[in-house]
Motif scaffolding. Structure first.
Motif, PDB file in Angstrom:
ATOM      1  N   ARG A 112     -16.373 -15.670  15.230  1.00 25.16           N
ATOM      2  CA  ARG A 112     -16.582 -17.001  15.806  1.00 25.16           C
ATOM      3  C   ARG A 112     -17.517 -17.842  14.942  1.00 25.16           C
ATOM      4  O   ARG A 112     -17.293 -19.035  14.749  1.00 25.16           O
ATOM      5  N   PHE A 113     -18.566 -17.213  14.433  1.00 25.30           N
ATOM      6  CA  PHE A 113     -19.500 -17.925  13.553  1.00 25.30           C
ATOM      7  C   PHE A 113     -18.886 -18.221  12.183  1.00 25.30           C
ATOM      8  O   PHE A 113     -19.263 -19.187  11.531  1.00 25.30           O
ATOM      9  N   GLY A 114     -18.002 -17.348  11.729  1.00 24.95           N
ATOM     10  CA  GLY A 114     -17.497 -17.458  10.370  1.00 24.95           C
ATOM     11  C   GLY A 114     -18.528 -16.994   9.361  1.00 24.95           C
ATOM     12  O   GLY A 114     -18.599 -17.502   8.234  1.00 24.95           O
ATOM     13  N   LEU A 115     -19.340 -15.997   9.737  1.00 21.39           N
ATOM     14  CA  LEU A 115     -20.404 -15.479   8.879  1.00 21.39           C
ATOM     15  C   LEU A 115     -20.130 -14.030   8.495  1.00 21.39           C
ATOM     16  O   LEU A 115     -19.409 -13.314   9.195  1.00 21.39           O
ATOM     17  N   ASP A 116     -20.754 -13.604   7.418  1.00 23.91           N
ATOM     18  CA  ASP A 116     -20.635 -12.211   6.986  1.00 23.91           C
ATOM     19  C   ASP A 116     -21.631 -11.312   7.710  1.00 23.91           C
ATOM     20  O   ASP A 116     -21.395 -10.106   7.848  1.00 23.91           O
ATOM     21  N   TYR A 117     -22.745 -11.878   8.141  1.00 22.41           N
ATOM     22  CA  TYR A 117     -23.759 -11.089   8.857  1.00 22.41           C
ATOM     23  C   TYR A 117     -24.600 -12.017   9.718  1.00 22.41           C
ATOM     24  O   TYR A 117     -24.653 -13.231   9.493  1.00 22.41           O
ATOM     25  N   LEU A 118     -25.235 -11.455  10.728  1.00 21.37           N
ATOM     26  CA  LEU A 118     -26.216 -12.152  11.552  1.00 21.37           C
ATOM     27  C   LEU A 118     -27.601 -11.669  11.165  1.00 21.37           C
ATOM     28  O   LEU A 118     -27.786 -10.498  10.820  1.00 21.37           O
ATOM     29  N   ASP A 119     -28.574 -12.557  11.219  1.00 20.07           N
ATOM     30  CA  ASP A 119     -29.936 -12.142  10.887  1.00 20.07           C
ATOM     31  C   ASP A 119     -30.559 -11.340  12.023  1.00 20.07           C
ATOM     32  O   ASP A 119     -31.168 -10.303  11.804  1.00 20.07           O
ATOM     33  N   LEU A 120     -30.397 -11.833  13.237  1.00 28.08           N
ATOM     34  CA  LEU A 120     -30.993 -11.191  14.412  1.00 28.08           C
ATOM     35  C   LEU A 120     -29.923 -10.949  15.469  1.00 28.08           C
ATOM     36  O   LEU A 120     -29.098 -11.824  15.739  1.00 28.08           O
ATOM     37  N   ILE A 121     -29.948  -9.778  16.075  1.00 29.97           N
ATOM     38  CA  ILE A 121     -29.094  -9.505  17.234  1.00 29.97           C
ATOM     39  C   ILE A 121     -29.962  -8.935  18.352  1.00 29.97           C
ATOM     40  O   ILE A 121     -30.890  -8.167  18.105  1.00 29.97           O
ATOM     41  N   PHE A 122     -29.651  -9.349  19.563  1.00 28.68           N
ATOM     42  CA  PHE A 122     -30.432  -8.964  20.733  1.00 28.68           C
ATOM     43  C   PHE A 122     -29.557  -8.272  21.773  1.00 28.68           C
ATOM     44  O   PHE A 122     -28.401  -8.670  21.978  1.00 28.68           O
ATOM     45  N   CYS A 123     -30.111  -7.295  22.450  1.00 28.84           N
ATOM     46  CA  CYS A 123     -29.517  -6.765  23.679  1.00 28.84           C
ATOM     47  C   CYS A 123     -29.956  -7.710  24.785  1.00 28.84           C
ATOM     48  O   CYS A 123     -31.134  -7.716  25.180  1.00 28.84           O
ATOM     49  N   HIS A 124     -29.013  -8.521  25.285  1.00 29.79           N
ATOM     50  CA  HIS A 124     -29.341  -9.690  26.091  1.00 29.79           C
ATOM     51  C   HIS A 124     -29.972  -9.369  27.447  1.00 29.79           C
ATOM     52  O   HIS A 124     -30.668 -10.206  28.023  1.00 29.79           O
ATOM     53  N   ARG A 125     -29.723  -8.188  27.961  1.00 31.09           N
ATOM     54  CA  ARG A 125     -30.366  -7.682  29.172  1.00 31.09           C
ATOM     55  C   ARG A 125     -30.347  -6.161  29.090  1.00 31.09           C
ATOM     56  O   ARG A 125     -29.534  -5.590  28.360  1.00 31.09           O
ATOM     57  N   PRO A 126     -31.190  -5.466  29.815  1.00 30.18           N
ATOM     58  CA  PRO A 126     -31.107  -4.003  29.847  1.00 30.18           C
ATOM     59  C   PRO A 126     -29.867  -3.553  30.613  1.00 30.18           C
ATOM     60  O   PRO A 126     -29.382  -4.265  31.493  1.00 30.18           O
ATOM     61  N   ASP A 127     -29.350  -2.394  30.262  1.00 30.59           N
ATOM     62  CA  ASP A 127     -28.163  -1.840  30.917  1.00 30.59           C
ATOM     63  C   ASP A 127     -28.539  -0.513  31.570  1.00 30.59           C
ATOM     64  O   ASP A 127     -28.711   0.492  30.893  1.00 30.59           O
ATOM     65  N   PRO A 128     -28.679  -0.483  32.896  1.00 32.32           N
ATOM     66  CA  PRO A 128     -29.088   0.744  33.574  1.00 32.32           C
ATOM     67  C   PRO A 128     -28.032   1.841  33.538  1.00 32.32           C
ATOM     68  O   PRO A 128     -28.327   2.997  33.846  1.00 32.32           O
TER      69      PRO A 128
END
Length: 325
Positions: A112-128
């Motif tokens: 979607r971004f059209g990028l080769d890599y992302l600088d930062l990725i986050f786990c958007h919420r914890p998954d119990p």
């Protein structure tokens, strides 16, 4: 612009950054998104925050197109995404941090971004429902495969972050570097109290969101919900109770004389207050037009004027409106 290290990492991010939550696709089209990002970059912003779940992936597409149109050199900007909510109701996609989902989600985000890599990725919420160890290994593998450079969490508890860090330490994996919590004059306990030991112990960095409490701290909601505001958007009715809360409204009125003394807007005052915290690596700002970006950036001029005495007055003004954990 001031640049701060992202926690204990070597990466430097602008003290003020630009995020796309709510605005991209909902309020901004491609041209407006590009204009806002250009205005932010002109002010020295190098970090642009996004997430898979923002406008169901459309926010990433708009930002990616803007990056291509602006033709910035890739090493000169930092871009992020976040994963958890999923874009379908499939049991291995929705509300999960399992390995299958994460490895697929980052690939889809890059497309979607059209990028080769992302600088930062986050786990958007914890998954119990997924062992933290499985998530840590998946994030490590994403980085090892060159699809991202750093990983972190968003709205995780201190205990969950520490558990993830300890697992990574034990197995010599890439550790979580940053957390993205809500932080503003009304929501502060997690940043100021719960995470207190993590800053020195593991070098946690913060990319904080909602410095204006979804717009409440701008003062625009003192007389109700304006038709052209975020609070009037379809699907954001859940914000009304917070935006019109009597205690918060009273606090905003009490903050106005302080802003007037400093010759700044309420928004600039609230953003500058967030910047005072030395553990905050960057404050994520949002805007629906380029002029708003320019105004938000002026919070940097307010920061040196915001001494301990003024900060104490702001705390007193907000005392009755601060949320408990």
């Amino acid at each position: 612009m001031e640049y701060r290290r992202l926690g204990r990492s070597g990466l430097k991010v602008s003290a003020l950054s630009f995020g796309s939550w709510v605005t991209y696709s909902n309020q901004l089209d491609g041209k407006q998104a590009r204009e806002c990002m250009a205005a932010a970059r002109d002010a020295g912003v190098n970090f642009f925050d996004n997430a898979e779940g923002y406008a169901a992936g459309e926010s990433e597409r708009l930002m990616g197109q803007a990056l291509r149109d602006l033709r910035w050199t890739r090493e000169h900007y930092v871009v992020s995404s976040k994963f958890f909510w999923g874009l379908s109701d499939d049991p291995n996609v929705r509300h999960t941090l399992n390995r299958k989902y994460l490895l697929s989600a980052v690939d889809n985000s890059l497309k979607r971004f059209g990028l080769d890599y992302l600088d930062l990725i986050f786990c958007h919420r914890p998954d119990p429902n997924t062992p933290i160890e499985e998530t840590v290994w998946a994030m490590h593998d994403i980085i090892n495969r060159g699809k991202a450079l750093y990983w972190g969490t968003s709205e995780w508890s201190a205990g969950q972050i520490r558990t993830a860090w300890d697992i990574a330490e034990r197995h010599h994996l890439h550790k979580p570097v940053m957390e993205q919590p809500q932080y503003n004059l009304f929501v502060r306990q997690r940043v100021e109290q719960e995470f207190a030991t993590l800053y020195a112990d593991i070098g946690l960095g913060l990319t904080v969101w909602s410095p204006l409490a979804s717009g409440a701290l701008t003062g625009k909601y003192l007389a109700g919900i304006p038709k052209d505001s975020r609070g009037a958007l379809k699907g954001y009715e859940w914000l009304h109770e917070r935006l019109l809360d009597e205690k918060r409204t009273a606090a905003v009125r009490a903050l106005k004389p302080i802003a007037d003394e400093l010759g700044c807007t309420l928004s600039q005052l609230a953003i500058a207050w967030c910047l005072r915290n030395p553990h905050v690596s960057t404050v994520i700002t949002g805007a629906s037009r380029a002029a708003q970006v320019v105004e938000n950036m002026k919070a940097l001029d307010v920061l040196p004027k915001l001494d301990d005495a003024l900060a104490a007055r702001m705390d007193a003004a907000c005392a009755g409106a601060i949320d408990a954990l």
